[in-house]
Design a protein around this motif. Sequence first.
Motif, PDB file in Angstrom:
ATOM      1  N   LEU A 143       0.815  -1.211   0.000  1.00  0.00           N
ATOM      2  CA  LEU A 143       0.000   0.000   0.000  1.00  0.00           C
ATOM      3  C   LEU A 143       0.850   1.264   0.000  1.00  0.00           C
ATOM      4  O   LEU A 143       0.535   2.240  -0.694  1.00  0.00           O
ATOM      5  CB  LEU A 143      -0.904  -0.018   1.239  1.00  0.00           C
ATOM      6  CG  LEU A 143      -1.728   1.235   1.528  1.00  0.00           C
ATOM      7  CD1 LEU A 143      -2.849   1.368   0.505  1.00  0.00           C
ATOM      8  CD2 LEU A 143      -2.294   1.187   2.937  1.00  0.00           C
ATOM      9  N   ASN A 144       1.935   1.248   0.757  1.00  0.00           N
ATOM     10  CA  ASN A 144       2.779   2.434   0.892  1.00  0.00           C
ATOM     11  C   ASN A 144       4.075   2.372   0.109  1.00  0.00           C
ATOM     12  O   ASN A 144       4.631   3.405  -0.253  1.00  0.00           O
ATOM     13  CB  ASN A 144       3.122   2.638   2.373  1.00  0.00           C
ATOM     14  CG  ASN A 144       1.903   2.824   3.221  1.00  0.00           C
ATOM     15  OD1 ASN A 144       1.109   3.725   2.986  1.00  0.00           O
ATOM     16  ND2 ASN A 144       1.727   1.963   4.222  1.00  0.00           N
ATOM     17  N   GLU A 145       4.560   1.166  -0.160  1.00  0.00           N
ATOM     18  CA  GLU A 145       5.922   1.022  -0.662  1.00  0.00           C
ATOM     19  C   GLU A 145       6.028   0.814  -2.173  1.00  0.00           C
ATOM     20  O   GLU A 145       7.137   0.864  -2.713  1.00  0.00           O
ATOM     21  CB  GLU A 145       6.609  -0.143   0.059  1.00  0.00           C
ATOM     22  CG  GLU A 145       6.557  -0.057   1.575  1.00  0.00           C
ATOM     23  CD  GLU A 145       7.125   1.239   2.117  1.00  0.00           C
ATOM     24  OE1 GLU A 145       8.097   1.766   1.531  1.00  0.00           O
ATOM     25  OE2 GLU A 145       6.588   1.750   3.122  1.00  0.00           O
ATOM     26  N   HIS A 146       4.911   0.592  -2.854  1.00  0.00           N
ATOM     27  CA  HIS A 146       4.995   0.234  -4.277  1.00  0.00           C
ATOM     28  C   HIS A 146       4.967   1.450  -5.196  1.00  0.00           C
ATOM     29  O   HIS A 146       4.982   1.306  -6.425  1.00  0.00           O
ATOM     30  CB  HIS A 146       3.812  -0.657  -4.657  1.00  0.00           C
ATOM     31  CG  HIS A 146       2.559   0.121  -4.926  1.00  0.00           C
ATOM     32  ND1 HIS A 146       1.850   0.740  -3.927  1.00  0.00           N
ATOM     33  CD2 HIS A 146       1.934   0.431  -6.094  1.00  0.00           C
ATOM     34  CE1 HIS A 146       0.826   1.388  -4.468  1.00  0.00           C
ATOM     35  NE2 HIS A 146       0.854   1.221  -5.771  1.00  0.00           N
TER      36      HIS A 146
ATOM     37  N   SER B  49      -3.276  -7.359   4.110  1.00  0.00           N
ATOM     38  CA  SER B  49      -2.828  -6.024   4.501  1.00  0.00           C
ATOM     39  C   SER B  49      -1.410  -5.735   4.048  1.00  0.00           C
ATOM     40  O   SER B  49      -1.019  -4.571   3.918  1.00  0.00           O
ATOM     41  CB  SER B  49      -2.922  -5.864   6.024  1.00  0.00           C
ATOM     42  OG  SER B  49      -4.264  -5.861   6.442  1.00  0.00           O
ATOM     43  N   GLN B  50      -0.622  -6.771   3.790  1.00  0.00           N
ATOM     44  CA  GLN B  50       0.751  -6.566   3.309  1.00  0.00           C
ATOM     45  C   GLN B  50       0.855  -6.513   1.785  1.00  0.00           C
ATOM     46  O   GLN B  50       1.820  -5.959   1.263  1.00  0.00           O
ATOM     47  CB  GLN B  50       1.665  -7.684   3.826  1.00  0.00           C
ATOM     48  CG  GLN B  50       2.100  -7.526   5.273  1.00  0.00           C
ATOM     49  CD  GLN B  50       0.990  -7.776   6.264  1.00  0.00           C
ATOM     50  OE1 GLN B  50       0.370  -8.840   6.246  1.00  0.00           O
ATOM     51  NE2 GLN B  50       0.709  -6.812   7.116  1.00  0.00           N
TER      52      GLN B  50
ATOM     53  N   GLN C 118      -8.196   1.654  -2.841  1.00  0.00           N
ATOM     54  CA  GLN C 118      -9.344   1.112  -3.570  1.00  0.00           C
ATOM     55  C   GLN C 118      -9.423  -0.410  -3.437  1.00  0.00           C
ATOM     56  O   GLN C 118     -10.511  -0.979  -3.292  1.00  0.00           O
ATOM     57  CB  GLN C 118      -9.255   1.518  -5.048  1.00  0.00           C
ATOM     58  CG  GLN C 118      -9.488   3.004  -5.298  1.00  0.00           C
ATOM     59  CD  GLN C 118      -8.351   3.882  -4.801  1.00  0.00           C
ATOM     60  OE1 GLN C 118      -7.175   3.505  -4.887  1.00  0.00           O
ATOM     61  NE2 GLN C 118      -8.682   5.043  -4.242  1.00  0.00           N
ATOM     62  N   HIS C 119      -8.267  -1.069  -3.436  1.00  0.00           N
ATOM     63  CA  HIS C 119      -8.268  -2.522  -3.243  1.00  0.00           C
ATOM     64  C   HIS C 119      -8.718  -2.890  -1.822  1.00  0.00           C
ATOM     65  O   HIS C 119      -9.412  -3.887  -1.630  1.00  0.00           O
ATOM     66  CB  HIS C 119      -6.870  -3.096  -3.522  1.00  0.00           C
ATOM     67  CG  HIS C 119      -6.502  -3.101  -4.972  1.00  0.00           C
ATOM     68  ND1 HIS C 119      -5.793  -2.087  -5.553  1.00  0.00           N
ATOM     69  CD2 HIS C 119      -6.773  -3.988  -5.960  1.00  0.00           C
ATOM     70  CE1 HIS C 119      -5.619  -2.348  -6.843  1.00  0.00           C
ATOM     71  NE2 HIS C 119      -6.205  -3.495  -7.119  1.00  0.00           N
ATOM     72  N   PHE C 120      -8.315  -2.096  -0.841  1.00  0.00           N
ATOM     73  CA  PHE C 120      -8.773  -2.364   0.515  1.00  0.00           C
ATOM     74  C   PHE C 120     -10.277  -2.136   0.642  1.00  0.00           C
ATOM     75  O   PHE C 120     -10.962  -2.857   1.374  1.00  0.00           O
ATOM     76  CB  PHE C 120      -8.010  -1.494   1.520  1.00  0.00           C
ATOM     77  CG  PHE C 120      -6.687  -2.075   1.916  1.00  0.00           C
ATOM     78  CD1 PHE C 120      -6.600  -3.018   2.926  1.00  0.00           C
ATOM     79  CD2 PHE C 120      -5.525  -1.702   1.264  1.00  0.00           C
ATOM     80  CE1 PHE C 120      -5.378  -3.574   3.283  1.00  0.00           C
ATOM     81  CE2 PHE C 120      -4.298  -2.240   1.613  1.00  0.00           C
ATOM     82  CZ  PHE C 120      -4.224  -3.184   2.625  1.00  0.00           C
ATOM     83  N   GLU C 121     -10.777  -1.131  -0.068  1.00  0.00           N
ATOM     84  CA  GLU C 121     -12.221  -0.906  -0.043  1.00  0.00           C
ATOM     85  C   GLU C 121     -12.967  -2.087  -0.656  1.00  0.00           C
ATOM     86  O   GLU C 121     -14.024  -2.501  -0.155  1.00  0.00           O
ATOM     87  CB  GLU C 121     -12.549   0.393  -0.788  1.00  0.00           C
ATOM     88  CG  GLU C 121     -12.129   1.637   0.000  1.00  0.00           C
ATOM     89  CD  GLU C 121     -12.073   2.884  -0.845  1.00  0.00           C
ATOM     90  OE1 GLU C 121     -12.454   2.825  -2.046  1.00  0.00           O
ATOM     91  OE2 GLU C 121     -11.647   3.933  -0.323  1.00  0.00           O
ATOM     92  N   GLN C 122     -12.413  -2.638  -1.728  1.00  0.00           N
ATOM     93  CA  GLN C 122     -13.049  -3.811  -2.335  1.00  0.00           C
ATOM     94  C   GLN C 122     -13.023  -5.007  -1.387  1.00  0.00           C
ATOM     95  O   GLN C 122     -14.028  -5.687  -1.205  1.00  0.00           O
ATOM     96  CB  GLN C 122     -12.343  -4.148  -3.653  1.00  0.00           C
ATOM     97  CG  GLN C 122     -12.536  -3.105  -4.743  1.00  0.00           C
ATOM     98  CD  GLN C 122     -11.579  -3.289  -5.902  1.00  0.00           C
ATOM     99  OE1 GLN C 122     -10.983  -4.351  -6.073  1.00  0.00           O
ATOM    100  NE2 GLN C 122     -11.410  -2.238  -6.705  1.00  0.00           N
TER     101      GLN C 122
END
Length: 315
Positions: free
Chosen positions: A107-110, A242-243, A249-253
């Motif tokens: 989520l943060n590193e890509h 979560s990793q 948007q993927h987390f919302e899905q």
Amino acid sequence: MRIGYFLSSEEYTPAELIAQARGAERAGFSALWISDHYHPWVDAQGQSSFVWSMIGALSQACDLPITTAVTCPTVRIHPAVIAQAAASCAVLTGGKFRLGVGTGEALNEHIFGDAWPETEVRLEMLEEAVEIMRELWKGGVVSHRGKHYTVENARVYTLPEKPIEILVSGFGPKAVDVAARIGEGYIHIVPDGDLVRRFRSAGGGERVCQGAFKAAYAASEEEGARIAYEKWPNAGVPGELSQVLPSPQHFEQASQLVTQDKVKEAFVCGNDPQAHLEMIDKYAKAGFDEVYVSNSGPHWQGLLDLYAEHVLPKR
């Protein structure tokens, strides 16, 4: 047990985070955690300020010790840069800064398009990153050519008087073993006594173990559960998602499969001080030395008042 307040960079503006830190100090909390994110987990959270700017501001707003929970020093920011940032924060806080680190989330590193490595590789990268940072904190010129990183003629000039403690986050046995091997402490967000015992027996000994939990202060448990589900539906996303999920948007899905009751399990909802005391007790019984509570929703002042009047005096 030391009880601290967890500043959620994903949900609150910089001004709100500073106000919460000042309020936490007045309420009697003993320390601060602050999250290090590029994105929020879901858009409903709505914020994600730069943690190093925030720590600089917080160092001038209150006198509480600060730990990042947690920084990933491997992909988005090179460990040599994290070493400089952490050293400056330690100086600004008068030595009251601890660097919490972990293997991070896609989520943060890509964000630069780098491949997201498997867990074993991320752990390798974390170990090498910690090695580089510690070498730079010795104050000399550092050149390093390792498996994952290159450093050439680097020196951190602004250094604190004493070495910075590194606390390592770990959710599974392999990560806990790494934490025991390389960390001055261990971080986990579940009151899992088995992992604490593994950390201590694998070499962690009496080093500090920090835990955390989420709350949603409101006039009723039901209202708190509604707020928690609105702001943090990702709290019910299972396993390693979560990793590996790459965007809000993927987390919302994924969160569409999560119920409000499931999220409620991960929170202390409402305004009952006994519920908070019981949660803190779970961490104490699991062997944690410190526990940090974060609030979700607009009623954070209510949570601070609750702790000042009914929770902290009983701990």
